[in-house]
Design an enzyme around this catalytic site. Structure first.
Site, mmCIF file in Angstrom:
data_model
loop_
_atom_site.group_PDB
_atom_site.id
_atom_site.type_symbol
_atom_site.label_atom_id
_atom_site.label_comp_id
_atom_site.label_asym_id
_atom_site.label_seq_id
_atom_site.Cartn_x
_atom_site.Cartn_y
_atom_site.Cartn_z
ATOM 1 N N ARG A 6 -24.070 -13.177 23.225
ATOM 2 C CA ARG A 6 -24.201 -11.744 22.929
ATOM 3 C C ARG A 6 -25.111 -11.105 23.983
ATOM 4 N NH1 ARG A 6 -27.776 -8.422 20.057
ATOM 5 N NH2 ARG A 6 -26.790 -6.714 18.902
ATOM 6 N N LYS A 39 -34.614 -10.211 25.968
ATOM 7 C CA LYS A 39 -35.635 -10.425 24.948
ATOM 8 C C LYS A 39 -37.030 -10.518 25.569
ATOM 9 C CE LYS A 39 -33.112 -10.332 21.232
ATOM 10 N NZ LYS A 39 -32.832 -11.420 20.305
#
Length: 296
Positions: A267, A233
């Site tokens: 994840r 991210k």
């Protein structure tokens, strides 16, 4: 040893059964569960276009399974900021053949990463077991019915996009996710089918994301297992100065921190590194989960 008392006390490491479609179930709690990311899109932020056809996608999925993924999460629409939305037909053309082919070659659990009820419904029919709704049942209001009818496991993710947000990021989590919990319950989706995701990176500042990590244990009060997805991210890039495809080490660090705080499912893009790191994390917490006989 897991006891009823520990489950009722809200212990995130206590054993819980997550009920899924097609009569499947998954144990959550004692050991971290890895969900491997399979984007069959041309424009995802770190791996767009790499798995553009069915054979490439299935090959990569099977590689992640061999490295330790218990779930493969298949998505046909990029959720990166500024990505062009795709129509329902295009999304289905991308994901359904992959789900069908993967389910024919492996018994791995399959998750459909979609905010559209019709795509989710067809994905379950094609062999998926889990619906991963990145808008927490609050984009396509038919989604909760698709979950209810199919018997699928549900991941309801928090997002701050396209709505007013509360100033405190944890208060906003509670506001949004409690609504998802209520919608699921009203549709008859049992508590044992629902997992929550705080949605790292979805309309959150770097400071918001770090606050979520630091205060992650507050989310256990919601009463459901938690899935986390910090993989590559942007906020990790802002901390480290690294490009998206160079953020796996930072991702592993954040995943271990969140596992220690009680995340049940992680994840990720890079499965192998996480399998080892999370095993060390779980062994430190509960050595009896591993065969540690003999001397080093």
């Amino acid at each position: 040893m897991t006891t009823t008392a520990s489950i009722e006390s809200g212990d995130p490491f206590a054993e819980r059964q997550w009920r899924l479609a097609h009569g499947r179930a998954l144990v959550l709690g004692p050991r971290a569960v890895i969900m491997g990311i399979l984007n069959v899109t041309p424009d995802s932020f770190s791996d767009g276009g790499r798995h553009a056809n069915v054979d490439q996608a299935v090959e990569h999925a099977l590689k992640m399974v061999s490295e330790g993924a218990a779930i493969i999460d298949i998505g046909g629409e990029s959720t990166r900021p500024g990505a062009e939305p795709v129509n329902t037909s295009a999304e289905q053309d991308r994901v359904l053949p992959v789900i069908e082919a993967l389910s024919a070659q492996s018994d791995v659990l399959i998750s459909i990463d979609s905010r559209r009820a019709e795509t989710a419904r067809l994905a379950i029919r094609a062999g998926a077991h889990i619906i991963n709704d990145v808008e927490g049942l609050q984009h396509d209001l038919r989604m909760v019915d698709a979950v209810s009818v199919s018997g699928a496991g549900l991941v309801a993710m928090h997002t701050g996009r396209d709505r007013e947000r509360l100033a405190d990021p944890l208060a906003d989590q509670r506001f949004f996710l409690n609504k998802a919990i209520r919608l699921a319950a009203e549709a008859g989706v049992g508590k044992d089918r629902l997992v929550l995701d705080p949605g790292f990176g979805f309309a959150k500042t770097p400071v918001d994301n770090l606050a979520l990590m630091a205060r992650f244990d507050e989310l256990h009060a919601l009463g459901h297992p938690l899935l986390v997805g910090t993989s590559r991210k942007r906020f990790l890039g802002q901390i480290t100065g690294r490009a998206a495809n160079e953020r796996d080490m930072a991702t592993v660090a954040s995943s271990v921190i969140l596992r220690q705080a009680g995340a049940a499912i992680v994840r990720v893009h890079h499965v192998a590194a996480h399998a080892d790191a999370l095993d060390v994390c779980d062994a430190m917490r509960q050595p009896s989960l591993f065969d540690l006989s003999g001397e080093a």
